[in-house]
Design a protein around this motif. Structure first.
Motif, PDB file in Angstrom:
ATOM      1  N   ASN A  19      43.356  46.595  27.379  1.00 36.38           N
ATOM      2  CA  ASN A  19      42.192  45.718  27.523  1.00 36.38           C
ATOM      3  C   ASN A  19      42.454  44.291  27.050  1.00 36.38           C
ATOM      4  OD1 ASN A  19      40.478  47.684  28.626  1.00 36.38           O
ATOM      5  ND2 ASN A  19      40.129  48.547  26.606  1.00 36.38           N
ATOM      6  N   ARG A  22      45.416  42.684  29.694  1.00 31.81           N
ATOM      7  CA  ARG A  22      44.952  42.806  31.074  1.00 31.81           C
ATOM      8  C   ARG A  22      46.094  42.610  32.064  1.00 31.81           C
ATOM      9  NH1 ARG A  22      39.596  43.111  31.654  1.00 31.81           N
ATOM     10  NH2 ARG A  22      39.556  42.080  33.677  1.00 31.81           N
ATOM     11  N   GLN A 127      46.016  45.682  38.858  1.00 29.12           N
ATOM     12  CA  GLN A 127      46.014  44.248  38.570  1.00 29.12           C
ATOM     13  C   GLN A 127      44.945  43.536  39.405  1.00 29.12           C
ATOM     14  OE1 GLN A 127      48.126  42.895  36.038  1.00 29.12           O
ATOM     15  NE2 GLN A 127      46.441  41.440  36.225  1.00 29.12           N
ATOM     16  N   TYR A 129      42.107  44.811  40.388  1.00 25.89           N
ATOM     17  CA  TYR A 129      40.841  45.093  39.715  1.00 25.89           C
ATOM     18  C   TYR A 129      40.660  44.224  38.481  1.00 25.89           C
ATOM     19  CZ  TYR A 129      37.515  47.229  36.601  1.00 25.89           C
ATOM     20  OH  TYR A 129      36.479  47.405  35.724  1.00 25.89           O
ATOM     21  N   LEU A 130      41.698  44.155  37.655  1.00 21.03           N
ATOM     22  CA  LEU A 130      41.604  43.358  36.427  1.00 21.03           C
ATOM     23  C   LEU A 130      41.348  41.890  36.730  1.00 21.03           C
ATOM     24  CD1 LEU A 130      44.583  44.974  34.506  1.00 21.03           C
ATOM     25  CD2 LEU A 130      42.157  45.234  33.954  1.00 21.03           C
ATOM     26  N   ASP A 131      42.037  41.361  37.740  1.00 23.03           N
ATOM     27  CA  ASP A 131      41.839  39.958  38.105  1.00 23.03           C
ATOM     28  C   ASP A 131      40.432  39.710  38.641  1.00 23.03           C
ATOM     29  OD1 ASP A 131      44.473  39.552  37.344  1.00 23.03           O
ATOM     30  OD2 ASP A 131      45.231  39.414  39.391  1.00 23.03           O
ATOM     31  N   THR A 133      37.752  41.103  37.655  1.00 20.23           N
ATOM     32  CA  THR A 133      36.738  41.231  36.593  1.00 20.23           C
ATOM     33  C   THR A 133      36.962  40.237  35.452  1.00 20.23           C
ATOM     34  OG1 THR A 133      38.005  42.966  35.474  1.00 20.23           O
ATOM     35  CG2 THR A 133      36.359  43.672  37.096  1.00 20.23           C
ATOM     36  N   ALA A 134      37.891  39.311  35.639  1.00 22.52           N
ATOM     37  CA  ALA A 134      38.201  38.350  34.564  1.00 22.52           C
ATOM     38  C   ALA A 134      37.111  37.318  34.398  1.00 22.52           C
ATOM     39  CB  ALA A 134      39.519  37.652  34.862  1.00 22.52           C
TER      40      ALA A 134
END
Length: 134
Positions: A19, A22, A127, A129-131, A133-134
């Motif tokens: 977390n 990321r 990655q 998904y993470l990008d 939700t940043a």
């Protein structure tokens, strides 16, 4: 820890990200002929103290549900029954294409790359998904 899952008929790619950083990285490929994927994913959740699963949703380029969606939904339902952590479905369009290109650019031939391709696709998925939700 977040686990990314690229579901497939014969292989399920797994990637992880913490977390804080990321930053997704490939972890392993589950061969469904040798290992029951839900059991292995549940074990990984426990081993890694995962808080979330991001499962690839195989849609076509137009955004319509692809032919592999039914199989993916079976996996999601089984994971929901086996664990109580958050499960997010995320568009996996072109993840395998991106993984193939990255492996080819790294000089890997198709035969050798098969063993890690699905984990790289899971990394690309996670990655993305993470990008988003940043």
């Amino acid at each position: 820890m977040i686990i990314g899952i690229d579901p497939g008929e014969r292989r399920v790619g797994i990637a992880i990200a913490d977390n804080e950083t990321r930053f997704a990285r490939p972890l392993e490929v589950i061969d469904t002929r040798d290992t029951e994927p839900v059991a292995r994913i549940v074990a990984l959740i426990a081993e890694l103290s995962a808080e979330k699963l991001v499962v690839g949703r195989p849609v076509s380029l137009s955004g319509a549900a692809g032919p592999a969606v039914a199989k993916q939904q079976e996996l999601v339902v089984a994971l929901e029954a086996a664990t109580d952590i958050e499960i997010i479905e995320y568009d996996e369009r072109l993840t395998s294409v991106i993984a193939d290109r990255a492996l080819r650019d790294a000089g890997k031939n198709a035969k050798n790359a098969r063993a890690i391709r699905d984990a790289i696709a899971a990394q690309v998925l996670l990655q993305g998904y993470l990008d988003s939700t940043a």
